[in-house]
Design a protein around this motif. Structure first.
Motif, PDB file in Angstrom:
ATOM      1  N   THR A 221       0.847  -1.188   0.000  1.00  0.00           N
ATOM      2  CA  THR A 221       0.000   0.000   0.000  1.00  0.00           C
ATOM      3  C   THR A 221       0.883   1.238   0.000  1.00  0.00           C
ATOM      4  O   THR A 221       1.988   1.223   0.517  1.00  0.00           O
ATOM      5  CB  THR A 221      -0.923   0.039   1.238  1.00  0.00           C
ATOM      6  OG1 THR A 221      -1.613   1.297   1.268  1.00  0.00           O
ATOM      7  CG2 THR A 221      -0.128  -0.100   2.528  1.00  0.00           C
ATOM      8  N   GLN A 222       0.399   2.288  -0.603  1.00  0.00           N
ATOM      9  CA  GLN A 222       1.146   3.543  -0.617  1.00  0.00           C
ATOM     10  C   GLN A 222       0.597   4.524   0.417  1.00  0.00           C
ATOM     11  O   GLN A 222       0.960   5.693   0.426  1.00  0.00           O
ATOM     12  CB  GLN A 222       1.099   4.166  -2.018  1.00  0.00           C
ATOM     13  CG  GLN A 222       1.763   3.312  -3.075  1.00  0.00           C
ATOM     14  CD  GLN A 222       3.210   2.967  -2.730  1.00  0.00           C
ATOM     15  OE1 GLN A 222       4.013   3.846  -2.472  1.00  0.00           O
ATOM     16  NE2 GLN A 222       3.525   1.678  -2.712  1.00  0.00           N
ATOM     17  N   GLU A 223      -0.257   4.004   1.321  1.00  0.00           N
ATOM     18  CA  GLU A 223      -0.769   4.852   2.387  1.00  0.00           C
ATOM     19  C   GLU A 223       0.333   5.090   3.423  1.00  0.00           C
ATOM     20  O   GLU A 223       1.147   4.199   3.686  1.00  0.00           O
ATOM     21  CB  GLU A 223      -1.988   4.198   3.048  1.00  0.00           C
ATOM     22  CG  GLU A 223      -3.222   4.155   2.168  1.00  0.00           C
ATOM     23  CD  GLU A 223      -3.697   5.542   1.795  1.00  0.00           C
ATOM     24  OE1 GLU A 223      -3.741   6.422   2.682  1.00  0.00           O
ATOM     25  OE2 GLU A 223      -4.007   5.765   0.614  1.00  0.00           O
ATOM     26  N   PRO A 224       0.382   6.269   4.037  1.00  0.00           N
ATOM     27  CA  PRO A 224       1.429   6.564   5.027  1.00  0.00           C
ATOM     28  C   PRO A 224       1.539   5.529   6.147  1.00  0.00           C
ATOM     29  O   PRO A 224       2.635   5.180   6.565  1.00  0.00           O
ATOM     30  CB  PRO A 224       1.028   7.942   5.568  1.00  0.00           C
ATOM     31  CG  PRO A 224       0.296   8.577   4.436  1.00  0.00           C
ATOM     32  CD  PRO A 224      -0.454   7.444   3.770  1.00  0.00           C
ATOM     33  N   LEU A 225       0.393   5.046   6.666  1.00  0.00           N
ATOM     34  CA  LEU A 225       0.436   4.078   7.757  1.00  0.00           C
ATOM     35  C   LEU A 225       1.114   2.783   7.316  1.00  0.00           C
ATOM     36  O   LEU A 225       1.915   2.198   8.047  1.00  0.00           O
ATOM     37  CB  LEU A 225      -0.973   3.782   8.270  1.00  0.00           C
ATOM     38  CG  LEU A 225      -1.056   2.791   9.433  1.00  0.00           C
ATOM     39  CD1 LEU A 225      -0.251   3.296  10.631  1.00  0.00           C
ATOM     40  CD2 LEU A 225      -2.507   2.549   9.829  1.00  0.00           C
ATOM     41  N   GLY A 226       0.814   2.328   6.102  1.00  0.00           N
ATOM     42  CA  GLY A 226       1.450   1.111   5.604  1.00  0.00           C
ATOM     43  C   GLY A 226       2.944   1.281   5.441  1.00  0.00           C
ATOM     44  O   GLY A 226       3.742   0.387   5.799  1.00  0.00           O
ATOM     45  N   ILE A 227       3.363   2.425   4.910  1.00  0.00           N
ATOM     46  CA  ILE A 227       4.789   2.705   4.752  1.00  0.00           C
ATOM     47  C   ILE A 227       5.469   2.773   6.118  1.00  0.00           C
ATOM     48  O   ILE A 227       6.561   2.223   6.308  1.00  0.00           O
ATOM     49  CB  ILE A 227       4.994   4.037   3.999  1.00  0.00           C
ATOM     50  CG1 ILE A 227       4.414   3.962   2.576  1.00  0.00           C
ATOM     51  CG2 ILE A 227       6.464   4.417   3.964  1.00  0.00           C
ATOM     52  CD1 ILE A 227       5.109   2.983   1.674  1.00  0.00           C
ATOM     53  N   GLN A 228       4.811   3.423   7.081  1.00  0.00           N
ATOM     54  CA  GLN A 228       5.398   3.540   8.416  1.00  0.00           C
ATOM     55  C   GLN A 228       5.580   2.160   9.069  1.00  0.00           C
ATOM     56  O   GLN A 228       6.601   1.875   9.670  1.00  0.00           O
ATOM     57  CB  GLN A 228       4.513   4.408   9.299  1.00  0.00           C
ATOM     58  CG  GLN A 228       5.122   4.674  10.687  1.00  0.00           C
ATOM     59  CD  GLN A 228       4.125   5.310  11.624  1.00  0.00           C
ATOM     60  OE1 GLN A 228       3.071   4.762  11.893  1.00  0.00           O
ATOM     61  NE2 GLN A 228       4.471   6.474  12.134  1.00  0.00           N
TER      62      GLN A 228
END
Length: 230
Positions: A221-228
């Motif tokens: 996912t490219q959502e911030p939470l997924g990256i974090q």
């Protein structure tokens, strides 16, 4: 020897009390996450190595400018971190002039002057990054004092935003700083970090850029939470 031992124990006790006080102030000043701003998704993670870090960050909204401010500091010593906290308490971030052509440069300049006065004999400066994102135009005005550089993940590409080379803050009271601006696009992900993350990737045998690139490319996912989480 007994007298010397007593004085040493007294200094140690005072040092521990100072650290506890600094830790309490730091916990109060560091913002809670997630930070809610319409149209912008903001996430942060702060993991000090020894309970009290020399790093600091803040996120705040400038309603009259329809803008968001991001402040990140990276200190190699607790002394400069304490100086930054003292300077921030003296300078109200909300007082950034709305008519300024570069509010980021103005704030870095003010913090630099305050820290240089507070720590006139310091042998080291403080790496600072301050950016102001205009929510109406998605224009990012930013100033980097020292080595902190913003990174941008956009349309499958990771790049470091270019910025003029400025010295760390707090070394010289009348230092001149230079700012930059960048136009973001909807869906862009801006990534900011202190130097501890760079060391963590080096311990894995990869550079910070390559480590981040691997995470962004492999994330489902490219959502911030997924990256974090990655």
């Amino acid at each position: 020897l007994q007298n010397l031992g007593d004085k040493t124990n007294e200094l140690i006790h005072q040092f521990k009390r100072d650290l506890e006080l600094a830790n309490s102030i730091q916990k109060i000043l560091i913002p809670a996450t997630p930070f809610s701003v319409p149209g912008v998704h903001i996430l942060s993670k702060y993991l000090p190595a020894s309970g009290l870090g020399g790093d600091y960050f803040d996120v705040f909204e400038l309603p009259e400018q329809k803008a968001i401010g991001f402040l990140i500091a990276d200190s190699k010593t607790h002394g400069m971190a304490a100086a930054l906290l003292s300077a921030i308490l003296k300078i109200k971030l909300e007082d950034i002039r709305t008519h300024s052509t570069s509010p980021s440069k103005d704030l870095i300049t003010q913090l630099n002057s305050e820290m240089a006065r507070l720590k006139p004999n310091a042998n080291t400066g403080l790496d600072l990054f301050f950016g102001v994102l205009d929510r109406t135009t998605l224009t990012l005005d930013f100033t980097s004092a020292g080595v902190l550089r913003p990174k941008l993940w956009s349309k499958g590409e990771l790049k470091e935003l270019s910025t003029p080379i400025n010295p760390p803050a707090g070394e010289k009271e009348d230092q001149t700083f230079y700012s930059s601006s960048y136009s973001l696009r909807p869906g862009d992900l801006l990534f900011l970090n202190t130097n501890g993350l760079e060391l963590a990737f080096e311990n894995q045998g990869v550079s910070l850029h390559q480590g981040l690139l691997n995470i962004f490319q492999q994330s489902r996912t490219q959502e911030p939470l997924g990256i974090q989480n990655e």
